[in-house]
Write an enzyme that holds these catalytic residues in place. Structure first.
Site, PDB file in Angstrom:
ATOM      1  N   GLU A 248       8.842 -26.500  52.855  1.00  9.30           N
ATOM      2  CA  GLU A 248       7.484 -26.097  53.234  1.00  9.30           C
ATOM      3  C   GLU A 248       6.360 -26.831  52.515  1.00  9.30           C
ATOM      4  OE1 GLU A 248       7.201 -21.824  53.086  1.00  9.30           O
ATOM      5  OE2 GLU A 248       8.002 -21.695  55.107  1.00  9.30           O
TER       6      GLU A 248
ATOM      7  N   GLU B 297      13.958 -20.929  59.316  1.00 11.78           N
ATOM      8  CA  GLU B 297      13.610 -19.602  58.805  1.00 11.78           C
ATOM      9  C   GLU B 297      12.842 -18.840  59.876  1.00 11.78           C
ATOM     10  OE1 GLU B 297      11.614 -19.251  54.988  1.00 11.78           O
ATOM     11  OE2 GLU B 297      12.619 -21.038  54.243  1.00 11.78           O
TER      12      GLU B 297
HETATM   13  C1  GAL Z   1       9.181 -18.961  53.467  1.00 10.55           C
HETATM   14  C2  GAL Z   1       9.887 -19.617  52.295  1.00 10.55           C
HETATM   15  C3  GAL Z   1      11.015 -18.782  51.753  1.00 10.55           C
HETATM   16  C4  GAL Z   1      10.620 -17.355  51.652  1.00 10.55           C
HETATM   17  C5  GAL Z   1      10.209 -16.898  53.006  1.00 10.55           C
HETATM   18  C6  GAL Z   1       9.906 -15.429  53.074  1.00 10.55           C
HETATM   19  O1  GAL Z   1       7.890 -19.406  53.562  1.00 10.55           O
HETATM   20  O2  GAL Z   1      10.369 -20.864  52.653  1.00 10.55           O
HETATM   21  O3  GAL Z   1      11.418 -19.260  50.509  1.00 10.55           O
HETATM   22  O4  GAL Z   1       9.571 -17.223  50.758  1.00 10.55           O
HETATM   23  O5  GAL Z   1       9.056 -17.606  53.389  1.00 10.55           O
HETATM   24  O6  GAL Z   1       9.802 -15.064  54.392  1.00 10.55           O
END
Ligand code: GAL
Length: 764
Positions: A386, A484
């Site tokens: 990210e 994610e």
């Molecule tokens: C994303 C990140 C993860 C975690 C996640 C929570 O932005 O890559 O490490 O923080 O959000 O939803």
């Protein structure tokens, strides 16, 4: 011949550091306490601790006595993982250092060894969040803990020895397959000596190919051709072979290296992911390698168990090692059970200065050299998770990854839309699905902002995953993987109110459904498998991110069943109604709509004695899922009426295969205490998890029971974490570690309400 010996017992540790420790001739037992590896520098409470408490410089010592007969040999010490910076001294002389808590390193001790005498090894371990080492420098949503948290080996070898072996497989889909073995040596002196390498490929014990080559460089590539009758490695048939490389000089064996390999072809295309030429929809979750109390410091069995949980309990086919290279044991297990892996370098949003960026390249190298032989790994993540686009850095990380490993594609996880695609696969965290909450907030609050601004315009209730072309900004499709979703969009505790727990589960099901429906999305890896400890800047304020589909003890939330129910029914029949079964838990009352995660063809539902009917998977709402949930929308009475028992019966091919009952009047009936493993190994540290569940008369967990329990561990084992625990949502787990000795471990669990439980574990 080389000798490799694990040296994980009889270490001495002090949580603090003073310069004088380095040169001290003896280990001061008033300061240093004996410990075993894997070790955490501070044992933390489950939650509500100071997130700085492990960020300290501490010191480890160990006595090494290396017999006189090894004089003239090279003496290496191999560290698998030390968080986050280590300096290594022998007899007060500094011999090396290493930056980065997730990659292994080797220190040559030879120059300072006193053979036949006690040598004092000192390791200064800096577990602070140093700005010069990724992932540090900004904030991060997880803890990195501290200490020598992975295993250590002593390696005694000749002055010519093997540095690394990378076995590349080719012509996978041809009848005759081929391998290329990249062999790199360390030649401390006699640089021009001619070395003979003998490579042997084995199927179990049986030799199925061999090749030999003479060369004088310190790097060579050796081919083994015409390999026939090779079984492919895939997720259902993870067949492994063994390759041994021996090096000889003048017919004398100098060193050997054995690695497991698998023959498989993994490729992301713009219309999906292909394994051995067959398209597979990837369905997975992210895993942090942390555990309650000891952070990262868990040995082999616990690491393996996590892989087993992901594959067998959750039915996943891929895991992302967010956000760093994880334990070798975890990856080994993924190879053995056929769980695909997307592995990435350490980092989280922040990109540091030039020195920091050099370390990123070191991390790419460290990760690939360590893990290149794992067939389970199908993609290297070579971006800081990210982070913003950074052309120069990511041109370099991609070039390096491709040079080191031309057989695998690269990815790099971003949240950015229209981000520069320097990788082979556009890997994106797509948090668009918000249940309509962004829309609501944008309307109701003045300064609504999220880090992913472009999503403000999108209706996250209806749009579950964005169209790849819209995200990439390209006019054509490219290999594309969602890495994610969910997570912070909908944090949910295992014992949260039923409607929330249900919505949490449904969001996971909806995203997987959307992923399955779009052929340009290779798959989706959700956030995340297990709840995890985090910094004060994230999580629920108690230093936990409740983002898992399982809690920190790996006990499932309802969302776990959104995945598990996708399993082939031949593998396991699943029937998991999303309910605590009560009249008054949900708003307004009742249990409707009642979501049932199942892979059955249909279910029958009885409310008390009344047959409510036959219910089928909702193929309309979840057309993409292999096994859509059943949704019962018939009312079960109204507020004020008598509450009844429930019975669900699942059918496959017209046959009753599973049933589940709920009582209208749950009474605490049994405290179930079960260890994952009842036979452990003596020697190096071994562990097992013990799960405690408060069950009612029908064997269901009592979701709001919070009684205290007292755990006593005697014999050849120790309890990890506190003796006094309380059930969280009717259950809890703890881990027990061996002391190293053979014998039995006795575990007793007492509570006020339940009969005392005892279990035995044998250590052999
Ligand atoms: C994303 C990140 C993860 C975690 C996640 C929570 O932005 O890559 O490490 O923080 O959000 O939803």
């Amino acid at each position: 011949m080389s000798i490799v010996k694990g040296i994980n017992n009889h270490w001495y540790f002090t949580p603090d550091f003073k310069e004088s420790y380095i040169t001290a001739q003896e280990i001061d037992l008033n300061v240093f306490k004996e410990v075993r590896l894997p070790h955490t520098n501070v044992e933390l409470p489950y939650n509500y601790f100071d997130d700085k408490s492990f960020q300290r410089i501490s010191c480890y010592k160990k006595i090494l006595n290396i017999p006189k007969e090894y004089k003239g040999k090279t003496i290496y010490i191999d560290f698998e993982g030390v968080m986050a910076y280590a300096e290594v001294y022998l007899n007060g002389i500094k011999l090396g250092e290493h930056k980065g808590g997730y990659t292994p390193f080797t220190i040559d001790l030879s120059g300072a060894v006193k053979f036949g005498k006690d040598n004092i090894l000192t390791v200064v371990v800096d577990s602070t969040e140093r700005e010069d080492i990724p992932p540090f420098g900004g904030v991060i949503d997880y803890l990195t803990f501290g200490g020598i948290y992975r295993e250590v080996h002593l390696r005694i070898t000749e002055n010519i020895n093997i540095e690394n072996v990378f076995v590349k497989t080719f012509d996978i889909l041809q009848e005759e397959k081929r391998i290329e073995i990249d062999l790199s040596l360390i030649k401390k002196d006699n640089k021009n000596d001619v070395i003979q390498a003998i490579c042997v490929l084995r199927d179990k014990e049986k030799e199925i190919g061999n090749v030999s080559k003479e060369f004088s460089e310190d790097f060579t590539t050796i081919s083994m051709d015409h390999l026939q009758d090779i079984q492919l490695w895939d997720i259902n048939h993870p067949y492994l072979y063994e390759l041994e490389v021996k090096i000889l000089k003048n017919d004398k064996e100098f060193d050997s290296y054995t690695t497991r390999i698998g023959f498989r072809e993994a490729f992301f295309k713009s219309d999906g992911f292909y394994l051995n030429g067959k398209k597979i929809k990837l369905m997975g979750l992210n895993r942090h390698q942390s555990y309650p109390y000891v952070g990262y410091a868990m040995p082999k069995r616990a690491q393996q168990k996590d892989a087993d949980i992901l594959k067998y309990e959750l039915g996943l086919n891929i895991v992302r090692t967010s956000h760093y290279p994880q334990s070798r044991h975890f990856l080994d297990r993924c190879d053995e059970i056929g769980l695909l892996v997307f592995e990435e370098i350490p980092g989280w949003q922040h990109i540091g200065d030039a020195i920091w960026q050099e370390q990123v390249l070191e991390d790419v190298k460290g990760m690939i050299l360590r893990d290149c032989n794992h067939p389970s790994i199908i993609l290297w993540g070579v971006r800081i998770n990210e982070s913003q686009d950074n052309h120069d850095l990511y041109v370099k990380t991609n070039a390096l990854a491709r040079k080191l490993d031309p057989t695998r594609q690269t990815g790099g996880v971003r949240f950015l839309v229209h981000s520069e695609l320097l990788e082979d696969v556009y890997t994106i965290n797509d948090f668009v699905h918000d249940g309509g909450y962004r829309k609501y907030l944008a309307k109701n609050i003045k300064n609504f902002a999220t880090y992913d601004q472009p999503m403000k315009e999108i209706d996250g209730e209806k749009v579950i995953l964005r169209e790849p072309k819209m995200v990439t900004g390209l006019d054509h499709y490219v290999p594309y993987l969602v890495t994610e979703y969910n997570g912070h969009m909908y944090p949910t505790k295992r014992y949260d109110q039923e409607e929330r727990a249900m919505e949490h589960a449904l969001r996971h099901a909806r995203v997987q459904n959307a992923s399955h429906l779009n052929e340009h999305i290779s798959g989706a890896i959700g956030w995340c498998a297990f709840d995890y400890n985090t910094h004060a800047d994230f999580g629920s304020g108690d230093k936990i991110c409740y983002h898992g589909v399982m809690d920190m003890f790996r006990i499932p939330k309802f969302a776990a069943y959104a995945y598990k129910s996708q399993k082939d029914v031949k593998e396991e029949v699943v029937l998991e109604p999303v309910t605590y079964w009560s009249r008054g838990e949900r708003s307004i009352g009742g249990v409707i709509p009642l979501v049932i995660f199942t892979n059955c063809d249909y279910i029958d539902f009885y409310y008390g004695e009344e047959y409510k009917g036959r219910f089928y998977p909702d193929k309309e709402k979840f057309a993409g899922l292999p096994h859509p949930p059943v949704i019962v929308d018939e009312l079960t009475g109204y507020w004020g009426m008598k509450w009844e028992d429930a019975r669900f019966i699942g059918y496959v091919e017209e046959k009753e295969v599973i049933h589940k009952k709920y009582t209208r009047n749950p009474i605490p009936t049994e405290l179930e205490v079960a260890a994952d493993d009842t036979i452990l190994c003596a020697g190096d540290m071994d562990v097992t998890r013990v799960v405690v569940k408060a069950l009612d008369q029908y064997g269901n967990i009592m979701p709001f029971l919070t009684d205290g329990i007292y755990v006593e561990v005697t014999g050849n084992g120790e309890l990890i974490g506190p003796k006094y625990l309380s059930l969280i949502g009717g259950s809890i787990a703890f881990w027990v570690r061996t002391t190293g000795e053979k014998g039995n471990i006795h575990i007793k669990v007492c509570s006020e309400r339940f009969k005392e439980k005892q279990i035995e574990i044998s250590v052999e």
